[in-house]
Every structure is written in structure tokens, then in C-alpha cells.
Motif scaffolding. Structure first.
Motif, mmCIF file in Angstrom:
data_model
loop_
_atom_site.group_PDB
_atom_site.id
_atom_site.type_symbol
_atom_site.label_atom_id
_atom_site.label_comp_id
_atom_site.label_asym_id
_atom_site.label_seq_id
_atom_site.Cartn_x
_atom_site.Cartn_y
_atom_site.Cartn_z
ATOM 1 N N SER C 258 0.794 -1.386 -0.117
ATOM 2 C CA SER C 258 -0.494 -0.203 0.448
ATOM 3 C C SER C 258 0.638 0.976 0.138
ATOM 4 O O SER C 258 0.670 2.488 -0.917
ATOM 5 C CB SER C 258 -1.102 -0.032 1.326
ATOM 6 N N ASN C 260 4.207 0.969 -1.245
ATOM 7 C CA ASN C 260 4.826 1.132 -2.523
ATOM 8 C C ASN C 260 4.669 1.651 -3.486
ATOM 9 O O ASN C 260 5.170 2.358 -4.646
ATOM 10 C CB ASN C 260 6.327 0.167 -2.078
ATOM 11 N N ASN C 261 3.110 1.283 -3.844
ATOM 12 C CA ASN C 261 2.345 0.994 -5.323
ATOM 13 C C ASN C 261 1.947 2.468 -5.361
ATOM 14 O O ASN C 261 2.500 3.834 -4.491
ATOM 15 C CB ASN C 261 1.122 0.216 -4.960
ATOM 16 N N ASP C 262 2.694 3.417 -6.639
ATOM 17 C CA ASP C 262 2.624 4.307 -7.408
ATOM 18 C C ASP C 262 1.065 4.628 -7.656
ATOM 19 O O ASP C 262 1.354 4.470 -8.846
ATOM 20 C CB ASP C 262 3.653 4.828 -8.336
ATOM 21 N N PRO C 263 0.857 5.665 -7.312
ATOM 22 C CA PRO C 263 -1.070 5.465 -8.456
ATOM 23 C C PRO C 263 -0.897 6.244 -9.195
ATOM 24 O O PRO C 263 0.476 7.334 -9.691
ATOM 25 C CB PRO C 263 -1.857 5.722 -6.790
ATOM 26 N N PHE C 264 -1.512 5.909 -10.145
ATOM 27 C CA PHE C 264 -1.210 5.980 -11.182
ATOM 28 C C PHE C 264 -2.389 7.834 -11.778
ATOM 29 O O PHE C 264 -3.575 7.202 -10.910
ATOM 30 C CB PHE C 264 -1.923 5.020 -12.884
ATOM 31 N N CYS C 265 -2.809 8.543 -12.258
ATOM 32 C CA CYS C 265 -3.734 9.804 -12.659
ATOM 33 C C CYS C 265 -2.913 10.051 -13.440
ATOM 34 O O CYS C 265 -1.854 10.173 -14.813
ATOM 35 C CB CYS C 265 -3.273 10.628 -11.575
ATOM 36 N N MET C 266 -4.203 11.090 -13.898
ATOM 37 C CA MET C 266 -3.909 11.433 -15.506
ATOM 38 C C MET C 266 -3.347 13.375 -15.019
ATOM 39 O O MET C 266 -4.110 14.651 -14.005
ATOM 40 C CB MET C 266 -5.614 12.125 -16.253
ATOM 41 N N VAL C 271 -0.562 9.861 -18.518
ATOM 42 C CA VAL C 271 -1.145 9.291 -17.512
ATOM 43 C C VAL C 271 0.549 9.062 -17.093
ATOM 44 O O VAL C 271 1.347 9.327 -17.587
ATOM 45 C CB VAL C 271 -0.740 7.598 -18.528
ATOM 46 N N SER C 278 8.859 3.013 -7.716
ATOM 47 C CA SER C 278 9.272 2.447 -8.258
ATOM 48 C C SER C 278 10.898 2.922 -8.943
ATOM 49 O O SER C 278 11.090 2.149 -10.237
ATOM 50 C CB SER C 278 8.971 2.192 -9.156
#
Lengths: 370, 370, 370, 370
Positions: C258, C260-266, C271, C278
Motif C-alpha cells: 500500500s 510502495n505502489n505508485d498510484p496512476f493519475c492523469m 498518464v 518504482s
């Protein structure tokens, strides 16, 4: 791209253009412990040197090689061997008119199509001078082969229409004539033929044959890196080669199985063959017989006769190529064919060395410094 | 070792033995977005399938291909494509007597010398069944070439001594006879010739020719990975091939420069050649003309006639090879030559795509999804 | 063997020993049409030149590069680029006592074990001078990257125990101090620390960080030639590197999904990611974020303190290494890390260019000279 | 492309997607004469099999391997070994909602950018199932290493924040717990930690360490294919790895030369080192000491917590990933790290075998069947 490297373990990379500062080669993967001097390499280079007879270009190059790395106290170290030959005679005025027109039979048009432009001086990378790197590397491969007792014999089988039948071979004659023909009479006829061509401002090709003795059986890596397959690539990669064959080659296409098969027999406790139609390979591996390969060399494309062609702006023109061109490149290509054969064999000898687990085991469990 | 991979970017690795569970191939580097079905591949495999006429082996194999990876919803994904063909008809009793003796013209002896022993069932890895992987991969390469409008035509130019001159070519006849000959009369003569050989328990070879139209100029990577050099490797790596030539090939060796050079000209705003002695390559790159290559196929070595040979324990014996062998493999090898040509071209098309900086720049700055 | 080549399409082969005639590199596969001068390359070489501060070796080498091939009228031609740097200051007397003893932390013993002997002069092939070829080639790779707007920033993150936190980075400082540290205070502390080490005849290591901006997404070839995998090879192949990490690297091992993950966004129709744990790669391909990599450099093994070791005849001895050695190689290795990163990226940019059939189709159907 | 092959002489090519018909690998270049059964390979595969504890995915796969080629009568033949594992449990409904959205920490976005689309079922090629091919090949590499007495020991050094110091290692414990930790107490703490994470719908990473004993000195091919460089590529090519180090690795960056250098000494007539900060490599070659490498594994990116992301049409969404995911992949990745290490070593052992001319000479002049 990346097409200037040949070999998997004994790996050579050539570089250089006809009229740049020099040409050369890097050999990576030569085993440590082979005695090597500049003289060993120079001997090979001298066999392709221009200006040695009236049948070759009068371009004057000493083609002296310098070893830049990989040799310490007269022995290869296992690290890359870099060889440099400086270009000397670069009379670029000879080639000036070539900048915008496409010489028939040459790579000019293809280079323009591939890269968008080209180094037009003396053919650039497609010049015969590129083979200097191959021959220099081939000299080292030959040293490696020599350590194993393997011997290569290379010569012109035919000069234009003048051909020597196998029955008439006299290998002591090879170095007695300007054409590397293995027959005295044929050499005389070839000289007459080529002299006539020179008068006609024309050129011719020929056949080069290479024979390899004392090759161990089993060399070649099925199924794509077979001995004959890699030899075919190696030989066909030489500028003017248009065909390659092994053993009976194209003649075997019209033969029958009962004739073309070579029976096995025993001689002095060894498995041998009673004939050698195969030319020393079976299933893409050396079969213990003499390896025999042949290359077809096309006529030198540079001729002084007027030729029809186009410019890079799409204009049709008549072109006469002046300068110092070989009326026949076969004599100078003999050592190139030998070099490419040696490079292929050296690489496959190393690759074959790791075919069996019991041999690898022996290597790593024995004292390495025997 | 490691000789079962061909290609730099479009890279194929074949595997499998004649009498193992199956044969297959992995294609790594096929671009994403090519429509591909098992039927596309099956069509190619069916061209080399045994048992299609009395002139080929009666071994009964359906040779059905299964796509195991790399295709999603009917399209290549860019990931490795794995293809599997199960072996079905594995009557190993046919081959039992081969375990200890070296068949003339076969790889048996070489395999033993290389690896210390061999899978003797049906020739093992040196069986013609190995080409199934090549043909399956070639079908995919052909799809790629088809996307660029490139067309291959492959046929037998000669069957034993029966040869078709270029003037007599009728390409509509190729699929009308069991030999893939481009001439009706020649096919009839070939049928007679081969029938006689069958009676004599003998075999023959022939010539296969491949022509490629609409190839862009500039393909091929000087100096070792030239178009003709890699084609030579590709074709010579096919089991029974003993010679390869491009364009006029061996004939050019006895020609002259003034005859052999192809003059350039302009046709409809394009640079063209008024002749094609070169067979579509200059300086190792495609020159925009039709590519022409020829392969010499030796006679099938497996014949039922009694032959002299030795065993692996050094005993001289007489051997008669029974079983289901092709009296001539040329018809079934036609599609193999086409496949190897297609594989070579697909690889060089990809390699050539990164020759120029301005094109690479365009690719990375434009919208990729055009 | 054959370990001196890096890259598949943009392929470099380095050669040369510390005290041989010179060192150099051949770059095969550089696209045609990139402006290139000796000055472009010299700028990179000057960044690793010895004798620039009291913290680096006083060996005096001008390290002037000569372009021997592959460039015509100031532009790359698509043919191999050969670069030569002559060795000048070869005071071999400095190294004479090394011939028979194994320096701790050096490759001497391994070379002897591998090849049976070694070129002991100045470390031979394992000398830091080998990196000259890498840096020279890296300069050309950087020109290619520059054509696509890709920018590399490389610096020392730490010198021994002196570390700069990301929050304190000031990239304008990098070239203002002898250590390439991105922080003025840290540079001062580092100077003090290294000065003390020099007095103690000791040495230290450090961390080098490289960041790459404007990399297109999708670079890297799963599954073995992933972007991070090839970077790891490239960086770890530099002599003194003992560790490599991407993004959060070793810290991510103790993180949670939760976090370490990089959330994607616009962002502006693109993107993007709201964080960059990462370090710019996902699944081994560039993800469009800044690429971040870090290399751990071990302390220079050559120190003047007395050390325990053995000779090649098995005698235990005490050894003090004199000569001109860097107390820390990190400052001079910064440009080597940048060069290896550039080489990896250039190669993967070319390889990625043939990922999609529609792009290849476009290339071959459009006018090539746009 | 063409990134699915690893190795130069011992060359493996993996293929297959998570939800296609199967996954597999082709090993080309395995020496002839190694005893090999499906059971040898199955043992390795069983170490990465899902569903073995509550800490791993419940996906139910038997992962049975079939040898399709390259083995005859229980022994490797020297020809390519093809291995197939059929996919069984392919409940694609679990993954249906993934087709259009980019999972944080996954390769989805990169695949779309690279290829224009992707096989979205279960991650396609980027699924952990791809490692089946690596592990199967690694089993064969391990057999080869075993023939030479080389032993690999691999385990989890840390699970999230739970770390085992070297002083507390008890290798007999490794297979006694679900985490492959070499310490009983640590295993208990790890179980508690991971249980809490499962409740929190979160995940974690860890460190994997591999040690190799009895490696001969001199393995590794300077300068780019050094032992540590190829290991770095091999290990970093595993999906979740973000960092690699050898020996003291990142700690050596803050050490000093006098501390970090390992003094040589003589023990029982052998050259040894009194410490092993180097982790078994010097100058990129094995130094005869124990090889030690460490990999940093990031937390599993698939978590059931709600995450922010975007769709492939540019819409921002919240995403919760359901399905059967490992809360930690470290335990199942242990055998993958071991496999990649074994593959690297097997390849370098073969490459090193041709380093010296005297050894090659001996091989070709001695009786091969000793």
C-alpha cells in the motif's frame, strides 16, 4: 545494424573505410597462451597487398599492422586483441566523380537507400580495404588452428574461363604465379586472358577453393550454426562472392544417392570414408575428411569502359570509372577466403569444446596448469 | 552448442527429435499486431507434409500445430510465440538396426564424435522433421512480409538431371505437379526419372530456386550480416543443401565486368536496373530488384541398396536401409527454402528499421498509435 | 570469453590495457545521421581524466581521442565507429613489484587462475583505464539520447559516510566540487574526510546516483533484457561496483504494497504517477517517470598501508602498494555510470523501435527521407 | 524484442503467458551426458508451486513438467531441451476487470505503451508464472553444477522488517518454515507480521540471499560479462527485484580500503582469503571464496485495498484487486533466485572452459572418451 561482428566465442569486429584514417579489427575471445607477433599477422596481410603484379591495383599501401592490445610478452592474454592498419595512399581525387553517381555493380545506391547518404570516397565501407581487418584476424585464427595441427590450402581454381581440374593440381605452383593457380600452364593462359581484358578495359572473376586438413570430426553446431552454414555466411560475406559450395556442391544436385554417398571404412583403426563427395561435412558437422569449399567471385565491377547509370538526383548518365582498379580480384581474395574459413573454424573449435559433460568435468577437476 | 537459434531481432529457436514426443519452435521478437491463426501456420506445414505423393515418404503424420503462447485474440502480442507439433507415427522398429552402424551420407558418425553417443531413432535431431519448426516459424515471417507487400515464389528448378530453363518457366504449374516444377513437361520427365530411381532403390537431388518481389532496397547489414551472407547461412543450414548462389552465382565467375554489371536506369521516377545478374543484391544489401537465390540439394542418403559402412565398434559391414524414405526430398524442401528465406528477410527488415536517426526520431516524437 | 561487447543493436566493444599502446572502443550499430565530432567525445573523457584534484591519481594522461572510422563530414554514417586513445604516461617501474604478488581487492589472482598468467602492468585489462572506451562510447550514446530530448544527471550521493539526502539536493553544485556532490556542505565534509584518509594511507567508496528525464514509456525487453536488468548488468560491470538498485531499491524490501505502489493519475491528458517509488520502471519497462538508479562503489583497493597477501608461488608476504592511486574513485566513476546508463538506454531505444507492426509498416511505406 | 533468451552457451528461452495454454522453456547448449529426469525438474518446480501455505496464492496448479526433447534414455544429448508445463487453473473471471485499467505497481501501462495493447489475463507475460520456465531450466543448470560439486544455498534473509543476522543463521531451519528463513524465531515473527498484513489487505517484500560453495576461481568474462554483472542482470530480471548486491554490497560504500580488502593467505597449499567482504568476486571473476548475493524484493503490488489509478481511456478510478494473490512472494521467489544464479554460473562455467590454449589443445589431442 551491428553487422560488423562475426563469431560467437572467437569474435571479430572489423571497422574502417577506404579513405578514413585507417582500418582495423578487434578480436575478442582468443584463448590465452598463443604466441603472436606483428610479423605473424603481417605475413597474411602481405598476401592481399596491392601492387604486387600488373594484374592488381597500383594503389600503394604498405598496410603495416600495429597490435594495440591483448598481447603481452609475445603471447595472447585472453583479452581483446586490437589491430590497426593506417591508410596511407588516399588520393581522393581519383574518386571525386563518384560522389553523386551510382556505379553499376557497386553498393553506392544501396548505401544511399539504407542510410540516406554515404561516404563516397573509394567505396567507403564497401571497399576491398575492409577485408584487411578480416585477414589480420584470420592470421590469428590460423595460429590457433596451427596449434591443433590444422592446415589450410587456398588457391584459385579458375580465372575467368581458365579452370584447373582436380587431376591437374600441383600445389607447389600456387605461389609461383600471380594468380595463385595450382598449375603452371593454367597460370600462363590466365595471364594471357587477363592481359587481353586489361586492353579491353574489362575485368573478370573466378573460383577460389579452400581445403582444410586434419580437422577433428564433430565441429559445427546443428541446426543453424552448422559448419557448412557458417562457412557459407563467412564466405558469402566477402564482397564479390556470388556462390558457395561444399564438396561436390552444385554437381551433387544431379547425382544419385548410390553415387553421392561416401561409404565409411576402417583405416588403421580409424573411421574413414572411401570417397569424399560430401567435402568433409555430414549433417553440418565435420566428418573427419578433408574439408573442401569453393567460392564464386564475380568480375570486378569497376571498369574503365563507358557504362550507363544514374545519379542520386535521378539523371541518367554515361560513366567511365578511372583510377587504380584490379582487373581481377581473385588473386588478392584468396587469402580473404582462407581468413574467413580460419575464423569460422576457430570459432567452432571453441564452441565444440564444451559439447560433453565428461570433458568439462575433467577440465575443472584436473590441475589446470598441465 | 547453442546452434538452434537463428536471427538477431526476429529470433527463432527450434527443438525436437524425430522420435521424441514432438518438435517445435519459439519465435521471439515478432512485432505486436500481426493477425495470426493456427491455420496460417498449418498451410505452410501442409506443404512439407509426408505422404502426399508416391515420391515422398509414406510416414503418416498429420503435423497439426498448436500455438502455445504469444497470440491473444488472433493477434501477435510481441511476446514469444511457442509452437508445438506432436510426433505421432513413431514406428521405432524401422530404425532399430541403425543404433550401432553409421549410415553413409548421414550425420550418425558426426553426432557420436561430437557428443559421445546419439539419439539414433530416426536420425534424432538431424531428421528432416526438425524442419517443421523452421517451416512453422517461416509461416509467421511470411505474414510479416505480407504486411509489407513482399511476395516469395519458390519451386524446383531441377529434379536430378531434369532442369527447367528460365525461358520455360510457367509459375502457374508449380502446384500442379508433385515436384513443384514450374513446367508441365519437365514434371512429366521428372516423374519418369524418379520412378526409375525408385525401382533401382536409388535417390536423387535437385535445385530449388526462390524469388522475392517488392523487397525494399537497403536490407542487409554489412559487413558480415549481409543479405546474401545470412541467406547463405540460412539455406546451407538446411540438411541436404550443398551449395547456394545468388543471381548468376557460379556463372558470374566466368563472366566479364562489362557483361555482369547491371546498368542503372530511371523508370517512372524510380532507380531501376536494366538487367539483374546480381540477383537483387549489391554490396550485401537488397538493390530493389527481384531477389533470386538457388540451393543445390544432394540426393537423399537413405537408400535401400546395399552400402558399405562401419559400426560404432569399428566393424566393417554391409547395410541396407529399409523404412519409409523419400526418394527425393526436393519437393518437400521447397517450403523449407521459402521459410528460411522468409526468416532471414523478416530479421533484416527489423534490423534495417533502425538505420537512420531521423526515422527513429520520428517514431519517438510522433503519436505511436497512428 | 568474448565478454568485451555490450548491447544488441547499439553494440560497443572495448579493448586495451593500462600500459599497452592504447585503449579504445568500436561502436557498431549507431544510426546514420547523428552529428559527431571528436570534441563531443573529448568532453566526456575529460570528466574522468586523472589529475584534476588532489583526490584523484596524479597519473598524467591527456587522453585525447581520435575518431578512426564511421564519421563522414561531421555525421555518423551507420558504419562502425572506431575510437582510439593512446596511452602516454606508462611509468611501468611503479608497478614492477606487482608482477608476482596478488594485491588484496584486485583481480590479479583471478586473472592468473583464468588465463594462466596476466599482463601485470598497472592491472592490465582490469585497470580503470578500460573505462575510457566505455566513456567514449557513452558520449555517442548521449548524443543519440539528446536527439530525443532525453537528459541524464549523474552525481555522487555519498562519499564514504558523507551522504546527501534527496531533500538537500542542489544540482547546480555538482560541478562546483571535486566530488560531484549535489550539496556544498557535504562537499566540504567529504573533502575533510578524504584528506584524513589520505594521511592514513587509506581509501573510501561511495554512492553514485543517476537520474534520467524524458524517457519514453515502454523501453526494456521482457523478460531477461528488462530495462532494470540490463542497467544492473551495465552498472555492475564497472570495476568497483558492488550493488545496484532502482528507485527505492533495498528500502522497498521492508515496505508494504500500500505504501510502495505508485498510484496512476492523469496530468494534462497524460498518464502519470503521483509518486515514484518504482524509480521509473514497472515490469522491467520504463513507466514514463524519472528513471533513478544507484550504484554502490567499494573503497579503492590500492592503499599504501601494509597489507597481508601471497605471491603466485604461494609465499605469504606483506605488501605496500605505492604509485599514483585515487584515494576514492567515485568522482571519476560518475561519468562512467552515466556512460553505461546511456549505452543501455540507446540500445533499448533501438530495440523498442521495432515493437509494433503498424510502426514498421509506416516506416517502409512512407518516404524515408522526410 | 528478443528479450526472452538468457545466456551465451547455456542458453535458455522462456515463453508463455499466465492464462494461455501453457508456459515453458527451451535450453540450448546443455552439454551431452548429464543424467536428467522429469523428477529432477519437478523437484525444483514444486518449490515455487502455489497453494503450499496460507501465505501464498491459492491458485491451484499442479505444474507438471513434460520433457519434449533433448533427453534420450535418461541422459542429455546435447540438443535443445524443450520443457512444457500446461496451465490448468485459468479462472479468467478473476481478472476480467483488469482489462481496461492500469494496476498500480504492475506492468499493464508499460505493455500498452510498448505494444499498443496487451494480453490482460492474469498479467499475461508479466505474470509470476513466467518464472516456471526459469526454474525448470535452473533445475538442469543445477544438475550441471552438481556434476562439478558446486552447491547453492538460498533462503529469505528478511521478510518485511523481520531480518536474520548472519550470526543467527541456522540453515537446517530453511525448509522448516513457510518463508524459507534460516532461523526459527524469525519465522515465527514473520508469520505474525504477514498474518497482520493479510488482515489489512496489504503485502510486503523481503531479502533473498544465495550462497554458492566450491566455485572454481576465474569464472566471469571481463569486462561486460563479469560474474557479478551477469548475476545482477539475471537477478534483476526477476519481476519484483529492485536491488542486487554482492558481498558487503551497499555497506562497502561507507567502508574503507583497509577494512574492505580481503587479505590473501595460504591454507593447505591453496590461495585463500582471510575474510570475504568481496562476496566471492574480484575484478568480475570468482575468487575461490563463497559467492554471496542478495536480492531486494518489493512488496506484492496486487492488494485488495482500494487504490487510485486510471483506465486506458484516461479516466481516473478507484480499484480494488481481488483474486488469489500472494501477500508476499519472497518464499516462492527463493527458488527463482537460485535458478537464475544457477543459469548464470552454468553459462560462465562453459564460457570459461575455453580460456586457455593449452587446455583446448589437450582436449583435441587426447582421447575424447576418457
Amino acid at each position: 545494424m551491428s553487422g560488423s561482428t562475426f563469431g560467437t566465442l572467437f569474435r571479430v569486429t572489423t571497422w574502417g573505410e577506404s579513405h578514413g584514417p585507417g582500418v582495423g579489427v578487434v578480436i575478442d575471445g582468443c584463448p590465452a597462451g598463443i604466441p603472436l607477433s606483428e610479423q605473424d599477422i603481417q605475413q597474411f596481410l602481405d598476401r592481399r597487398k596491392p601492387g604486387q603484379s600488373k594484374y592488381t591495383t597500383k594503389r600503394n599501401e604498405s598496410d603495416s599492422v600495429e597490435i594495440l592490445s591483448g598481447v603481452f610478452e609475445g603471447t595472447t592474454t585472453g583479452t581483446p586483441i586490437s589491430l590497426l592498419v593506417r591508410n596511407q595512399d588516399q588520393r581522393s581525387r581519383d574518386y571525386g566523380n563518384i560522389a553523386t553517381s551510382y556505379r553499376p555493380g557497386h553498393a553506392d545506391y544501396c548505401f544511399d537507400q539504407k542510410y540516406g547518404f554515404r561516404d563516397y570516397r573509394g567505396g567507403g565501407r564497401s571497399s576491398g580495404r575492409e577485408t584487411i581487418g578480416r585477414v589480420a584476424a584470420g592470421a590469428i585464427a590460423s595460429k590457433l588452428l596451427g596449434e591443433l595441427g590444422i592446415v589450410l590450402t587456398t588457391y584459385a581454381k579458375s580465372i575467368g574461363p581458365v579452370t584447373v581440374d582436380e587431376a591437374d593440381y600441383d600445389f607447389t605452383e600456387i605461389t609461383n604465379n600471380s594468380f595463385y593457380l595450382p598449375n603452371k600452364d593454367a597460370a600462363k593462359k590466365a595471364a594471357e586472358y587477363v592481359s587481353t581484358l586489361i586492353e579491353q578495359m574489362d575485368s573478370c572473376g573466378g573460383l577460389i577453393e579452400c581445403r582444410v586438413d586434419h580437422l577433428p570430426a564433430g565441429l559445427g553446431e546443428p541446426v543453424f550454426d552448422k559448419l557448412d552454414a557458417l562457412l557459407a555466411q563467412a564466405i558469402m560475406s566477402i564482397g564479390a562472392v556470388k556462390g558457395v559450395e561444399i564438396g561436390d556442391g552444385f554437381q551433387s544436385a544431379s547425382s544419385t544417392g548410390s553415387t553421392n554417398n561416401d561409404p565409411f571404412c576402417m583405416q588403421q583403426g580409424q573411421v574413414m570414408k572411401t570417397s569424399n563427395h560430401s567435402g568433409g561435412t555430414l549433417g553440418g558437422m565435420s566428418d573427419g575428411s578433408q574439408l573442401i569449399l569453393r567460392a564464386a567471385i564475380k568480375p570486378t565491377p569497376s571498369i574503365s569502359q563507358m557504362q550507363h547509370t544514374v545519379t542520386n538526383s535521378g539523371e541518367e548518365i554515361e560513366l567511365s570509372i578511372h583510377g587504380r582498379h584490379d582487373p581481377i580480384i581473385v588473386p588478392r581474395a584468396v587469402v580473404v577466403v582462407e581468413a574467413m574459413t580460419a575464423l569460422t573454424l576457430a570459432d567452432l573449435l571453441l564452441r565444440n569444446a564444451v559439447s560433453r559433460m565428461n570433458q568439462i568435468k575433467q577440465l575443472y577437476t584436473e590441475d589446470k596448469n598441465v
